[in-house]
Design a protein around this motif. Sequence first.
Motif, short mmCIF file in Angstrom:
data_model
loop_
_atom_site.label_atom_id
_atom_site.label_comp_id
_atom_site.label_asym_id
_atom_site.label_seq_id
_atom_site.Cartn_x
_atom_site.Cartn_y
_atom_site.Cartn_z
N GLY A 138 30.62 62.60 2.51
CA GLY A 138 29.43 61.97 1.93
C GLY A 138 29.79 60.76 1.09
N LEU A 139 28.84 60.29 0.30
CA LEU A 139 29.00 59.02 -0.40
C LEU A 139 29.22 59.15 -1.91
CD1 LEU A 139 26.37 56.96 1.57
CD2 LEU A 139 28.73 56.26 1.19
N ALA A 140 29.12 60.34 -2.46
CA ALA A 140 29.20 60.49 -3.91
C ALA A 140 30.52 59.96 -4.45
CB ALA A 140 29.00 61.95 -4.30
N GLY A 141 31.63 60.33 -3.83
CA GLY A 141 32.93 59.89 -4.32
C GLY A 141 33.13 58.40 -4.17
N LEU A 142 32.73 57.86 -3.03
CA LEU A 142 32.88 56.43 -2.81
C LEU A 142 32.03 55.62 -3.78
CD1 LEU A 142 34.46 54.65 -0.82
CD2 LEU A 142 32.41 54.58 0.61
N ALA A 143 30.84 56.12 -4.09
CA ALA A 143 29.95 55.40 -5.00
C ALA A 143 30.53 55.29 -6.40
CB ALA A 143 28.58 56.08 -5.05
N LYS A 144 31.40 56.22 -6.78
CA LYS A 144 32.00 56.17 -8.12
C LYS A 144 32.87 54.92 -8.28
CE LYS A 144 32.06 61.15 -8.95
NZ LYS A 144 32.91 62.37 -9.14
N GLY A 145 33.41 54.42 -7.20
CA GLY A 145 34.25 53.22 -7.29
C GLY A 145 33.52 51.94 -6.94
N ALA A 146 32.19 52.01 -6.85
CA ALA A 146 31.43 50.83 -6.42
C ALA A 146 31.60 49.67 -7.39
CB ALA A 146 29.95 51.20 -6.28
N ASP A 147 31.55 49.94 -8.69
CA ASP A 147 31.64 48.84 -9.65
C ASP A 147 32.94 48.06 -9.48
OD1 ASP A 147 29.20 49.27 -10.82
OD2 ASP A 147 29.97 50.48 -12.47
N ALA A 148 34.04 48.75 -9.25
CA ALA A 148 35.33 48.07 -9.11
C ALA A 148 35.36 47.20 -7.85
CB ALA A 148 36.45 49.09 -9.07
N ARG A 149 34.69 47.64 -6.79
CA ARG A 149 34.68 46.86 -5.55
C ARG A 149 33.70 45.71 -5.62
NH1 ARG A 149 33.98 51.99 -3.54
NH2 ARG A 149 31.93 51.45 -2.66
N TRP A 150 32.65 45.86 -6.40
CA TRP A 150 31.53 44.92 -6.37
C TRP A 150 31.52 43.89 -7.49
CZ3 TRP A 150 26.95 48.85 -5.43
CH2 TRP A 150 26.99 49.26 -4.08
N PHE A 151 32.01 44.29 -8.68
CA PHE A 151 31.82 43.47 -9.88
C PHE A 151 33.13 43.29 -10.63
CE2 PHE A 151 27.76 45.96 -9.45
CZ PHE A 151 26.99 44.92 -8.96
N THR A 152 33.14 42.32 -11.54
CA THR A 152 34.27 42.18 -12.45
C THR A 152 34.17 43.27 -13.52
OG1 THR A 152 33.00 40.58 -13.74
CG2 THR A 152 34.51 39.70 -12.07
N PRO A 153 35.29 43.60 -14.19
CA PRO A 153 35.28 44.70 -15.16
C PRO A 153 34.22 44.53 -16.24
CG PRO A 153 37.53 44.03 -14.68
CD PRO A 153 36.64 43.03 -13.99
N GLY A 154 33.53 45.62 -16.54
CA GLY A 154 32.52 45.62 -17.59
C GLY A 154 31.12 45.29 -17.11
N PHE A 155 30.96 44.91 -15.86
CA PHE A 155 29.64 44.56 -15.34
C PHE A 155 29.20 45.62 -14.33
CE2 PHE A 155 26.47 42.52 -12.70
CZ PHE A 155 25.76 41.72 -13.58
N THR A 156 27.91 45.95 -14.36
CA THR A 156 27.36 46.87 -13.37
C THR A 156 25.87 46.63 -13.19
OG1 THR A 156 27.20 49.20 -12.71
CG2 THR A 156 26.80 48.70 -15.04
N VAL A 157 25.35 47.10 -12.10
CA VAL A 157 23.91 47.12 -11.85
C VAL A 157 23.58 48.55 -11.42
CG1 VAL A 157 21.96 46.18 -10.55
CG2 VAL A 157 23.89 44.71 -11.15
N PRO A 158 23.10 49.39 -12.34
CA PRO A 158 22.90 50.81 -12.03
C PRO A 158 22.04 51.05 -10.79
CG PRO A 158 22.71 50.44 -14.39
CD PRO A 158 22.80 49.09 -13.75
N ARG A 159 21.02 50.21 -10.57
CA ARG A 159 20.16 50.40 -9.40
C ARG A 159 20.97 50.31 -8.11
NH1 ARG A 159 15.08 48.90 -7.04
NH2 ARG A 159 15.33 49.43 -4.83
N LEU A 160 21.89 49.36 -8.03
CA LEU A 160 22.67 49.19 -6.81
C LEU A 160 23.67 50.32 -6.62
CD1 LEU A 160 23.30 45.33 -6.85
CD2 LEU A 160 21.56 46.62 -5.59
N VAL A 161 24.26 50.79 -7.71
CA VAL A 161 25.17 51.94 -7.61
C VAL A 161 24.40 53.17 -7.15
CG1 VAL A 161 26.73 53.44 -8.89
CG2 VAL A 161 26.70 50.98 -9.37
N ARG A 162 23.19 53.35 -7.63
CA ARG A 162 22.36 54.48 -7.20
C ARG A 162 21.99 54.35 -5.72
NH1 ARG A 162 18.66 53.78 -10.58
NH2 ARG A 162 16.97 52.91 -9.30
#
Length: 379
Positions: A138-162
Amino acid sequence: MTGILLNHRAEGPVSAPPLLLGPSLGTSYALWDKVAPELSAAHRVVRWDLPGHGGSAPGLIGPGATVGDLAELVLALADALGIERFGYAGVSLGGAVGLHLAVHHPERVSSLAVICSSAHFNGARPWEERAALVRREGLAGLAKGADARWFTPGFTVPRLVRDHRDADPEAYAACCDALAAFDLRERLAEIEAPTLLVAGREDPATPPGHLRQIADAVPGAALVEIPGASHLAPAQCPEAVLTALRAHFDGDARRGTEVRRAVLGDAHVDRAQARQTPFTARFQDFISRYAWGEIWTDPTLSRRERSMITLTALVAHGHHDELAMHVRAARRNGLTPEEIGAVLLQTAVYCGVPAANSAFATAQRVLEEEGVPGRPDPG
């Protein structure tokens, strides 16, 4: 699942030039939340979800899917919306879809922007391994690393991670299959649509070199690199992406501004732009794109003829400030004082003597200001 369309959101006037926006793997059309509303001031924006992402049905693709399959789904959506030819911008997998469309369906793509994407995605093996992992766990584990693949450190968009976590695993894996099989490097030179490449300088997934390779191969392509942006540049650096896309896609507005300057003069346009505010920006864009970019550029009538029609309309409605401006414009478009006077005399018959009397007074003042003796005021 014949007949089922990709989930999508349409924004902007139906009559505006269409612009389709494609998402990255694991996201939804929310990736464009900070860009699409601004683009919709000048375009009919349609952003769509990948199968199994956001609101799109997972069964639209299956194992062994290709980028070509996704492109066909986009074309089916465009057809259903009555869109024959469109601008296209896409991120990562969405950008790959745009490249495929530009190569295989050039008659449909008027202009292309490829953002944080590539003509290949580092070979099949990493994507085959990811697809197998997702099908297994499934995708739960992969989604945990989404911020590191998608953004620079310290930045996130919770809607996209969800959105990543909630995507359908089978459809996500099928999208991985599509990325594994994608390699368009040998056909990039065939792309004829005006093409913009946008790279995030901090993007580990598709570094700037990938975009530079496309820019070097596509005739006339332009490349923009955004400092501080990682893989999902529209979410992390929306202002920079918006600036780049506007410059690339707003051809009617650019052409309209050029014609507006030629007819009304640089001083007038400079004053209008200096007075522009966020409240009036869409109206100024409307004027540049429709009035000057489409109507005044239509070759059916000459600019001289358009000036005569415009003078008549302004007299009929009593718009004296606009009339003064367009008397000057008429002179730039080649009308003599005698011809301007003849137009105003014609308005006396069909718009009324009082309206023409005021118009003659306005025109005479303008002509005298320009050092040209005006026709006598008939009143």
